[in-house]
Design an enzyme around this catalytic site. Structure first.
Site, PDB file in Angstrom:
ATOM      1  N   GLU A 113      16.656  13.297  21.058  1.00 22.95           N
ATOM      2  CA  GLU A 113      17.048  13.174  19.656  1.00 22.95           C
ATOM      3  C   GLU A 113      16.917  11.705  19.271  1.00 22.95           C
ATOM      4  OE1 GLU A 113      20.794  13.946  16.601  1.00 22.95           O
ATOM      5  OE2 GLU A 113      20.982  14.539  18.715  1.00 22.95           O
TER       6      GLU A 113
ATOM      7  N   ARG B 190      23.456  15.951  35.130  1.00 21.19           N
ATOM      8  CA  ARG B 190      23.122  14.731  34.412  1.00 21.19           C
ATOM      9  C   ARG B 190      23.370  13.531  35.317  1.00 21.19           C
ATOM     10  NH1 ARG B 190      27.845  12.994  30.120  1.00 21.19           N
ATOM     11  NH2 ARG B 190      29.533  12.801  31.624  1.00 21.19           N
TER      12      ARG B 190
ATOM     13  N   LYS C  63      25.063   7.203  24.165  1.00 22.60           N
ATOM     14  CA  LYS C  63      24.448   6.467  23.055  1.00 22.60           C
ATOM     15  C   LYS C  63      25.495   6.087  22.012  1.00 22.60           C
ATOM     16  CE  LYS C  63      21.104   9.594  22.478  1.00 22.60           C
ATOM     17  NZ  LYS C  63      19.904  10.263  21.929  1.00 22.60           N
TER      18      LYS C  63
END
Length: 771
Positions: free
Chosen positions: A255, A475, A485
């Site tokens: 994204e 992850r 982020k």
């Protein structure tokens, strides 16, 4: 011609020019190369390729200046159109690095790079058929399992195919396999026995893992939770295979709401690596359906970092490119009574899903929902006033199956689509649909999306669309590191760090600025592997991957970070001699450099103690040490202090006879002439940004764990005369400061100010380990 006119004349576009000219040293090097290859820019000649600029720029960025002679020869080949493609230039770069400083053997070089090779369809057919005929059964076995893998196998085995058009290769191999299948259709084919891997147990501070040592080829286990809805009907599977040719198709779908970090590197390494190993393809797909959070800078940085990592997508797409198709699918669901417009508030919808309560709008008629959805699209309702929800199962134990939101209203200009839309699909609605439309075979994502696999497959099955195989992996979590982020953005906004590319954060831009290499990062990703087990990886493993990569890659230089003046009292005040210093202790072909030696020199303050001890090998009063590469040892005779008692100068004698063998040799830098000190630089010493290993454990208190000493600046360091040459000061050039650590030239460097960042120490230092 003016600078920008020259850059345009050789095929650079405005964006290329903007990015290039931010780096003055690289711009100068590029313009000099264009001049040296003698391209006539004003009176154009058909003998030259006037679109050569991007390839020459890639060449300059990839081949170091110590190979400048061979680099120039390759640049001329590019300018003259003899090296036409990116593949040819990549092969040229590999070959130049392989032979080092040896003069380029032209005949071998041209063969390696496919100069003059006309690999047309006829030639490809000849090569493929000849190779297959050498072992028909083996190639038939590969092709029967996966035609795409057969394409990849043949491309790896037939050297010339790397210079052929990929579509031609695919068509020729498929045709050859069809002929082979007809010939061997009655031949029984045995499955190859599975290779048993030997494993080694690797223990770290926080994990114990089994790491495969044999075979070296990567293996992937993509077993995941089975769902009946994930099974493709035969007709959909056949249609998919016809469209892909049986190729493995993966995607990397970030994204664009921030900068990529090392977790994305792990994902890229998996998606691109798996596809490449199987002869397949990978999309770069911008998942851009949250326009209020997305900016052009993020789109640009994602592509820049992906290319820096060395990954090349076969196609770049945007989720928003499929908005028309997704809208049509939403209408289809409404007509079938499987979606409805809901006017409940965000909190009400959350509570309904949390408590398994149906919305009062759930059973509105399809006709009314179609009208309301059209009004959403027309902008009749306020933002947040209405959403489209899919009607699945409000009694499900899986929260994501309880009528998730498929569309919401956003009155924000989209960075890619402009003002075309005011309704946007959610991730849960768009991701599976675009995966299907792009014929993705393996949709690889992190474990937090595991509960979405049910709704992923429900939606595709309901819409009667092809279903990719979804695999969720753990992850990446690294000690003392922040990968969120949202939290990195907070650090930027509050000016706790310099920017998204601050060397203390593990964004890829930050790692590049810190001095990390794509190879070092990929090595780390390969080292930790891909599993479904959540674990916390010690940051020391990442640092060790970099040390290993840089050790052979970079030259050695001297730098004195905290200079202490030393006067050699028995050395002629007007004399300056030069000593030879190796650029790399193990690689003689890297050559050497000359270091001035004079009466006044500087050593590291930490290499002197006023009080000696048995376990201390450095300089002290009435004690000697060796000077690395110098023809003498030095013996400390006198200590000079200022009015505050601080040591400011040492008087020593130079022992050219080396009567005593010193316990250690230290680095140093000397005045190049009486009164002329060494070149100055600012050196930034970076350590871990946080003092806490696991930031998830401290929750909202994470800002309290910032390391106040994560950046220490040494503004008055002295550096090697090697850096008087501007080419050695290019941004991102990497070095080992002998006895100190690995360092990289920072982008803040100017003609007047040289700035270095410490990438990593020479070895793990216990005093810097995370607490």
């Amino acid at each position: 011609m003016e600078r920008d006119a020259i850059l345009l004349a050789v095929g650079l576009n405005e964006k290329d020019i903007f990015n290039l000219t931010k780096n003055e040293a690289l711009t100068t090097k590029f313009l000099r190369t264009i001049t040296e290859v003698n391209i006539p820019l004003e009176n154009k000649s058909s003998e030259f390729n006037y679109s050569c600029g991007p390839l020459i720029l890639k060449l300059i960025q990839s081949i170091p200046d110590n190979l400048a002679d061979n680099r120039l020869i390759i640049a001329k080949y590019i300018a003259q159109g003899k090296l036409k493609t990116g593949v040819q230039v990549e092969e040229a770069i590999k070959y130049a690095k392989k032979i080092g400083t040896t003069p380029l053997p032209i005949q071998d070089f041209e063969v390696e790079c496919g100069v003059g090779a006309d690999v047309n369809e006829e030639k490809v057919t000849e090569l493929v058929n000849g190779q297959i005929s050498s072992n028909k059964l083996s190639y038939y076995t590969i092709g029967k399992a996966n035609v795409g893998k057969l394409v990849g196998t043949l491309r790896n085995e037939i050297k010339l195919l790397k210079f052929a058009d990929g579509n031609i290769i695919k068509q020729v191999v498929e045709k050859a396999f069809q002929a082979l299948s007809e010939e061997l259709k009655d031949t029984p084919v045995e499955e190859a026995p599975k290779k048993v891997e030997k494993v080694a147990v690797v223990k770290t501070a926080t994990t114990t893992e089994k790491v495969a040592t044999q075979p070296q080829k990567k293996t992937y286990n993509f077993d995941a939770r089975f769902l009946e809805t994930a099974v493709n009907p035969p007709e959909l599977l056949e249609q998919h295979k016809n469209q892909t040719g049986g190729k493995i198709m993966t995607r990397f779908p970030p994204e664009p709401n921030g900068f990529l970090h090392i977790g994305h590197a792990k994902a890229m390494n998996l998606s691109f690596g798996y596809a490449m190993s199987e002869g397949g393809c990978t999309y770069l797909r911008y998942d851009d359906t949250n326009p209020e959070k997305e900016e052009k800078i993020y789109f640009d940085s994602i592509r820049e970092m992906m290319e820096w990592m060395g990954f090349k997508p076969f196609k770049i797409t945007y989720t928003s490119d499929y908005m028309d198709q997704m809208y049509d699918f939403a209408v289809q669901l409404i007509k079938e009574g499987k979606a409805y417009v809901d006017f409940s508030s965000k909190k009400e919808i959350h509570d309904q899903r949390e408590n398994k309560i149906e919305s009062k709008y759930r059973n509105t008629t399809p006709e009314e929902n179609l009208k309301r959805f059209e009004q959403m699209k027309m902008g009749i309702y306020d933002e947040g006033a209405a959403v489209l929800r899919v009607k699945i199962d409000m009694s499900s134990d899986n929260y994501n199956m309880r009528d998730f939101v498929a569309y919401r209203i956003k009155y924000v200009a989209h960075p890619h689509q402009g003002n075309k839309w005011c309704i946007y699909p959610t991730y849960d609605f768009s991701h599976c649909i675009v995966d299907s439309l792009e014929n993705i075979t393996h949709s690889l994502c992190t474990l937090e999306f595991e509960n979405r696999r049910d709704s992923y497959y429900w939606l595709l099955a309901t819409l009667k669309l092809y279903r990719p195989h979804v695999y969720e992996f753990s992850r990446l979590n690294i000690t003392t590191a922040l990968l969120s982020k949202r939290k990195v953005l907070k650090l930027v906004k509050e000016k706790i760090i310099r920017s998204w590319d601050d060397p203390r954060v593990l964004t890829l831009a930050g790692l590049r600025r810190r001095g990390y290499t794509p190879e070092g990062i990929k090595s780390f990703c390969d080292d930790i592997g891909v599993t479904r087990v959540e674990n916390l990886i010690p940051i020391e493993r990442l640092e060790q991957s970099l040390r290993t990569d840089l050790d052979e890659r970079v030259n050695r230089v001297f730098a004195v970070l905290e200079p202490l003046k030393v006067v050699l009292t028995n050395y002629d005040a007007n004399k300056v001699e030069h000593v030879e210093a190796k650029n790399h202790p193990k690689l003689a072909e890297r050559g050497s450099r000359q270091l001035p030696l004079s009466r006044v020199l500087y050593i590291e303050s930490s290499d002197f103690r006023e009080v000696d001890s048995e376990d201390y090998y450095g300089l002290a009063p009435n004690k000697s040490v060796g000077l690395r590469y110098a023809p003498c040892n030095i013996h400390c005779e006198k200590v000079i202090k200022d009015e505050n008692g601080k040591i400011v100068e040492l008087h020593c004698t130079a022992d050219f006879d080396k009567k005593e063998k010193p316990k250690t040799y230290i680095h140093w830098l000397s005045q190049s002439a009486p009164g002329v000190d060494p070149m100055k630089a600012e050196v930034r010493l970076y350590e871990k940004l946080f003092t806490c290993d696991d930031l998830d454990e401290v929750g909202d208190e994470w800002l309290n764990y910032i390391n106040p000493n994560s950046e220490i600046i040494k503004p008055n360091a002295f550096v090697d005369p090697y850096f008087q040459d501007a080419k050695n000061r290019a941004v991102y050039e990497k070095y080992q400061f002998e006895r100190v650590g690995f360092f990289v030239v920072d982008q803040d460097t100017t003609n007047d100010q040289l700035v270095f960042n410490r990438s990593v120490t020479l070895k793990v230092d216990n005093k810097f380990k995370s607490k």
